[in-house]
Design a protein around this motif. Structure first.
Motif, mmCIF file in Angstrom:
data_model
loop_
_atom_site.group_PDB
_atom_site.id
_atom_site.type_symbol
_atom_site.label_atom_id
_atom_site.label_comp_id
_atom_site.label_asym_id
_atom_site.label_seq_id
_atom_site.Cartn_x
_atom_site.Cartn_y
_atom_site.Cartn_z
ATOM 1 N N PRO A 19 0.742 -1.029 0.227
ATOM 2 C CA PRO A 19 0.018 -0.056 -0.256
ATOM 3 C C PRO A 19 0.660 1.178 0.072
ATOM 4 O O PRO A 19 1.835 1.250 0.442
ATOM 5 C CB PRO A 19 -0.388 -0.209 1.270
ATOM 6 C CG PRO A 19 0.532 -0.953 2.276
ATOM 7 C CD PRO A 19 0.411 -2.093 0.990
ATOM 8 N N LEU A 20 0.187 2.489 -0.775
ATOM 9 C CA LEU A 20 0.590 3.851 -0.725
ATOM 10 C C LEU A 20 -0.195 4.443 0.058
ATOM 11 O O LEU A 20 -1.232 4.535 -0.847
ATOM 12 C CB LEU A 20 1.402 4.011 -2.007
ATOM 13 C CG LEU A 20 1.455 5.537 -1.780
ATOM 14 C CD1 LEU A 20 2.251 5.884 -1.139
ATOM 15 C CD2 LEU A 20 2.015 6.040 -3.960
ATOM 16 N N VAL A 21 -0.311 5.243 0.872
ATOM 17 C CA VAL A 21 -1.364 6.101 1.551
ATOM 18 C C VAL A 21 -0.540 7.805 1.813
ATOM 19 O O VAL A 21 0.622 7.559 2.102
ATOM 20 C CB VAL A 21 -1.816 5.655 2.981
ATOM 21 C CG1 VAL A 21 -3.134 4.624 2.754
ATOM 22 C CG2 VAL A 21 -1.420 5.365 3.975
ATOM 23 N N TYR A 22 -1.654 8.607 1.943
ATOM 24 C CA TYR A 22 -1.411 9.489 2.162
ATOM 25 C C TYR A 22 -1.324 9.624 3.161
ATOM 26 O O TYR A 22 -2.879 9.963 3.740
ATOM 27 C CB TYR A 22 -1.594 10.400 1.264
ATOM 28 C CG TYR A 22 -1.148 12.342 1.009
ATOM 29 C CD1 TYR A 22 -0.085 12.364 1.249
ATOM 30 C CD2 TYR A 22 -2.062 13.230 1.515
ATOM 31 C CE1 TYR A 22 0.540 13.728 1.186
ATOM 32 C CE2 TYR A 22 -1.791 14.751 1.787
ATOM 33 C CZ TYR A 22 -0.112 14.868 1.455
ATOM 34 O OH TYR A 22 0.321 16.150 1.574
ATOM 35 N N HIS A 23 -0.810 10.430 4.204
ATOM 36 C CA HIS A 23 -0.708 11.052 5.690
ATOM 37 C C HIS A 23 0.041 11.544 6.306
ATOM 38 O O HIS A 23 1.086 11.754 6.378
ATOM 39 C CB HIS A 23 -0.858 9.523 6.455
ATOM 40 C CG HIS A 23 -1.785 9.553 8.065
ATOM 41 N ND1 HIS A 23 -0.974 9.209 9.292
ATOM 42 C CD2 HIS A 23 -2.955 9.811 8.188
ATOM 43 C CE1 HIS A 23 -1.806 8.785 10.113
ATOM 44 N NE2 HIS A 23 -2.875 9.499 9.672
ATOM 45 N N ARG A 24 -1.191 12.929 7.142
ATOM 46 C CA ARG A 24 -0.429 13.933 7.843
ATOM 47 C C ARG A 24 0.862 14.204 6.984
ATOM 48 O O ARG A 24 1.807 14.769 7.155
ATOM 49 C CB ARG A 24 0.655 13.640 9.054
ATOM 50 C CG ARG A 24 -0.954 12.724 10.405
ATOM 51 C CD ARG A 24 0.366 12.773 11.592
ATOM 52 N NE ARG A 24 -1.424 12.441 12.343
ATOM 53 C CZ ARG A 24 -1.451 13.413 13.237
ATOM 54 N NH1 ARG A 24 -1.394 14.140 13.111
ATOM 55 N NH2 ARG A 24 -2.721 12.812 14.251
ATOM 56 N N ARG A 25 0.186 14.433 5.403
ATOM 57 C CA ARG A 25 0.935 15.221 4.582
ATOM 58 C C ARG A 25 2.165 14.737 3.343
ATOM 59 O O ARG A 25 3.693 15.231 3.489
ATOM 60 C CB ARG A 25 1.204 16.651 4.984
ATOM 61 C CG ARG A 25 0.288 17.670 5.877
ATOM 62 C CD ARG A 25 0.341 18.882 5.336
ATOM 63 N NE ARG A 25 0.688 19.951 4.331
ATOM 64 C CZ ARG A 25 1.016 20.822 4.314
ATOM 65 N NH1 ARG A 25 1.298 21.205 5.320
ATOM 66 N NH2 ARG A 25 1.911 21.184 3.286
ATOM 67 N N LYS A 26 2.361 13.199 4.081
ATOM 68 C CA LYS A 26 3.373 12.894 3.873
ATOM 69 C C LYS A 26 3.095 11.078 3.213
ATOM 70 O O LYS A 26 1.761 10.544 3.418
ATOM 71 C CB LYS A 26 3.951 12.159 4.634
ATOM 72 C CG LYS A 26 4.847 12.924 5.833
ATOM 73 C CD LYS A 26 5.320 12.391 6.998
ATOM 74 C CE LYS A 26 6.505 13.256 7.675
ATOM 75 N NZ LYS A 26 7.109 13.429 8.758
ATOM 76 N N PHE A 27 3.460 11.065 2.242
ATOM 77 C CA PHE A 27 3.243 9.550 1.565
ATOM 78 C C PHE A 27 4.263 8.572 2.478
ATOM 79 O O PHE A 27 5.216 8.314 2.718
ATOM 80 C CB PHE A 27 3.747 8.804 -0.092
ATOM 81 C CG PHE A 27 3.709 10.807 -1.263
ATOM 82 C CD1 PHE A 27 2.198 10.483 -1.477
ATOM 83 C CD2 PHE A 27 4.275 11.486 -1.528
ATOM 84 C CE1 PHE A 27 2.129 11.647 -2.415
ATOM 85 C CE2 PHE A 27 3.226 12.384 -2.466
ATOM 86 C CZ PHE A 27 2.159 12.412 -2.870
ATOM 87 N N VAL A 28 3.297 7.404 2.443
ATOM 88 C CA VAL A 28 3.622 6.366 3.228
ATOM 89 C C VAL A 28 3.313 4.857 3.413
ATOM 90 O O VAL A 28 2.750 4.756 2.838
ATOM 91 C CB VAL A 28 2.818 6.606 4.325
ATOM 92 C CG1 VAL A 28 3.090 5.284 6.015
ATOM 93 C CG2 VAL A 28 2.876 8.004 5.841
ATOM 94 N N THR A 29 4.630 4.298 3.600
ATOM 95 C CA THR A 29 4.298 3.282 3.188
ATOM 96 C C THR A 29 4.664 1.957 3.860
ATOM 97 O O THR A 29 4.424 0.602 3.674
ATOM 98 C CB THR A 29 5.563 2.238 1.620
ATOM 99 O OG1 THR A 29 6.672 2.885 2.145
ATOM 100 C CG2 THR A 29 5.289 3.434 0.002
ATOM 101 N N GLU A 30 5.237 2.532 4.646
ATOM 102 C CA GLU A 30 5.889 1.681 5.863
ATOM 103 C C GLU A 30 4.576 1.228 7.146
ATOM 104 O O GLU A 30 3.760 2.467 6.813
ATOM 105 C CB GLU A 30 7.237 1.964 6.868
ATOM 106 C CG GLU A 30 7.967 2.433 5.513
ATOM 107 C CD GLU A 30 9.398 0.964 5.593
ATOM 108 O OE1 GLU A 30 9.335 -0.118 6.108
ATOM 109 O OE2 GLU A 30 9.639 0.715 4.555
#
Length: 168
Positions: A154-165
């Motif tokens: 998955p790749l999500v956008y959270h708290r103005r960052k792209f997150v994969t971990e």
């Protein structure tokens, strides 16, 4: 604490809404189309399934030159991105980002739109409704074709960052 809009606090409400949605993780997509000067694309975190029968999706775009070209296109491709696309998502999220480079792996569909074959999914769609809302436009589009690429994390956008971990 929940706040409601009252006279003189519209800016506060706007800031509070931004803060609320920064706390809400969303999927990441790149929307591409053919513009008058060639391919255009942008990163979006507002993609949603609207209906499966008939197939339809929605997304919203802010008022930018790229968004204007996408809104004028007769069809778009919505790429649902995976973890390996974090750099691509970042590039397409900035006006000066590198777009449609050979190393990014873009191809062209027979209908003319740029497509990323290694995206976990890409949906070719035609706009049904464009709804102006403030400085944004909500697009409701009919899905014309679905392309499945390789599975990815998955790749999500959270708290103005792209997150994969740390996502399962």
């Amino acid at each position: 604490m929940l706040r409601v809009e009252r006279a003189g606090v519209k800016e506060l409400l706007t800031d509070e809404m931004k803060s609320a949605f920064r706390r809400y993780p969303t999927g990441v997509a790149v929307i591409s189309a053919i513009g008058p000067d060639g391919p255009v694309g942008l990163t979006a975190s507002s993609v949603a399934s609207v209906s499966v029968a008939p197939p339809a999706l929605s997304f919203s775009v802010m008022s930018t030159p790229t968004a204007t070209a996408i809104l004028a296109a007769s069809s778009v491709v919505v790429h649902l991105l995976g973890a390996k696309h974090v750099d691509l998502a970042h590039e397409f999220s900035h006006p000066a980002g590198r777009r449609f480079t050979p190393e990014q792996g873009w191809e062209t569909l027979p209908s003319g739109e740029p497509v990323l074959p290694d995206a976990p999914a890409a949906l070719r769609a035609a706009p049904l409704h464009l709804v102006p809302v403030g400085d944004s436009t909500l697009v409701v589009a009919s899905v014309l074709e679905v392309f499945h690429g390789p599975d990815d994390g998955p790749l999500v956008y959270h708290r103005r960052k792209f997150v994969t971990e740390g996502i399962s």
